[in-house]
Design a protein around this motif. Sequence first.
Motif, PDB file in Angstrom:
ATOM      1  N   VAL A 163       0.848  -1.199   0.000  1.00  0.00           N
ATOM      2  CA  VAL A 163       0.000   0.000   0.000  1.00  0.00           C
ATOM      3  C   VAL A 163       0.882   1.248   0.000  1.00  0.00           C
ATOM      4  O   VAL A 163       0.626   2.210  -0.732  1.00  0.00           O
ATOM      5  N   TRP A 164       1.920   1.219   0.817  1.00  0.00           N
ATOM      6  CA  TRP A 164       2.892   2.321   0.858  1.00  0.00           C
ATOM      7  C   TRP A 164       3.518   2.533  -0.510  1.00  0.00           C
ATOM      8  O   TRP A 164       3.649   3.672  -0.978  1.00  0.00           O
ATOM      9  N   LEU A 165       3.887   1.436  -1.182  1.00  0.00           N
ATOM     10  CA  LEU A 165       4.489   1.535  -2.510  1.00  0.00           C
ATOM     11  C   LEU A 165       3.500   2.127  -3.510  1.00  0.00           C
ATOM     12  O   LEU A 165       3.871   2.985  -4.330  1.00  0.00           O
ATOM     13  N   SER A 166       2.236   1.701  -3.458  1.00  0.00           N
ATOM     14  CA  SER A 166       1.216   2.233  -4.367  1.00  0.00           C
ATOM     15  C   SER A 166       1.077   3.740  -4.212  1.00  0.00           C
ATOM     16  O   SER A 166       1.008   4.480  -5.206  1.00  0.00           O
ATOM     17  N   TRP A 167       1.035   4.193  -2.963  1.00  0.00           N
ATOM     18  CA  TRP A 167       0.878   5.623  -2.690  1.00  0.00           C
ATOM     19  C   TRP A 167       2.125   6.402  -3.099  1.00  0.00           C
ATOM     20  O   TRP A 167       2.042   7.486  -3.683  1.00  0.00           O
ATOM     21  N   LEU A 168       3.301   5.828  -2.811  1.00  0.00           N
ATOM     22  CA  LEU A 168       4.554   6.501  -3.147  1.00  0.00           C
ATOM     23  C   LEU A 168       4.698   6.679  -4.655  1.00  0.00           C
ATOM     24  O   LEU A 168       5.239   7.696  -5.113  1.00  0.00           O
ATOM     25  N   ARG A 169       4.215   5.723  -5.430  1.00  0.00           N
ATOM     26  CA  ARG A 169       4.315   5.852  -6.893  1.00  0.00           C
ATOM     27  C   ARG A 169       3.555   7.080  -7.383  1.00  0.00           C
ATOM     28  O   ARG A 169       4.019   7.767  -8.297  1.00  0.00           O
ATOM     29  N   TYR A 170       2.405   7.369  -6.787  1.00  0.00           N
ATOM     30  CA  TYR A 170       1.680   8.581  -7.163  1.00  0.00           C
ATOM     31  C   TYR A 170       2.465   9.828  -6.765  1.00  0.00           C
ATOM     32  O   TYR A 170       2.498  10.811  -7.511  1.00  0.00           O
TER      33      TYR A 170
END
Length: 333
Positions: A282-289
Amino acid sequence: MPFPLPSFPYPPAGDGFWSPVTATLNWCEEDYYATVYSAEIINTLTNVYFVYLAVKGIRNCRQNDHDPACQVAFFNMLFIGTGSMFFHTTLNCNMTRKGVYPKTKFVPDWMQLLDELSMIYLTSTTFFAMFSFGQSRVVKILVLLFTSSFSMFVTLYYHYLKDPVFHQNSFAILAVTVIFKGVYEMEYLLRPSKRLKNPSYSEKEQKRVDERDLSILHTMWALTICGVASVGLGFLIWNLDNIYCSNLRRWRRDIGLPWGIVFEGHGWWHLFTALAAYYNLVWLSWLRYCLKDKQDDVALQWPSLFTSLPLVYRKENLPARAAENSASDVKLE
């Protein structure tokens, strides 16, 4: 002194449908005590949490059209859960019965590899997603080649060596590298005191952006700490399970079922690492944005630290109640 709560005694352990045990590792849970069809019933069932969280992440990615790398990572998480379920059910490297297909060093230990190496593949996916982002085509290809080569090397060498320490160290190196790279990116990308100001922003807009990103950063740190704490606690319990196995087995039999399952340490390892992997993705998904400077397009819904799971939504897909209660869209209430 008898255990005060109602319970029934553990059945005797013995052989089962998938006997003999051919795995190079066997955990503290007794074999085939609950059913002849599952060698380690608790270690098998706790992997359902891996599957549940992976499916939850995949659905969220598909509904919100998140980065394909994040969807692949959640599919790898699903692979971990299902592979581990099969392995703990059988404890048989080749999923054969009664030694009909005898285990030799020339026979691929694919059941055990399915359980253990899937952790390497998940972390390799996040490694590629982290280090290839924003790079040129040539650099992306080089990162892909490095990641693929490393995963293949670990797969082949671990199959040859059959040393769990090698697998654990390889996983730890990848995981720590990804975490440090992600922390570096989020700190220098989102902390107002560490990044360059945008000269095209008005003072009011710059203040809004700084407050938004600082709020995102605080919540990302909460995700990071929860993930690291979960895997750390799971690892501690797993090691205690290994060290005090004989005592734990005696306590479980003294307490009886169903309460004895609380002392199945490797099962807790599954639950806590599943949670850690979910937080990390989830952290990775948000960081990509954030890396794409699209923080305003998405929001994290995480109503409660201990009673709910975080999800990243596009603004137009936010649940109505979350949209009403989230003025900054990144608050952890």
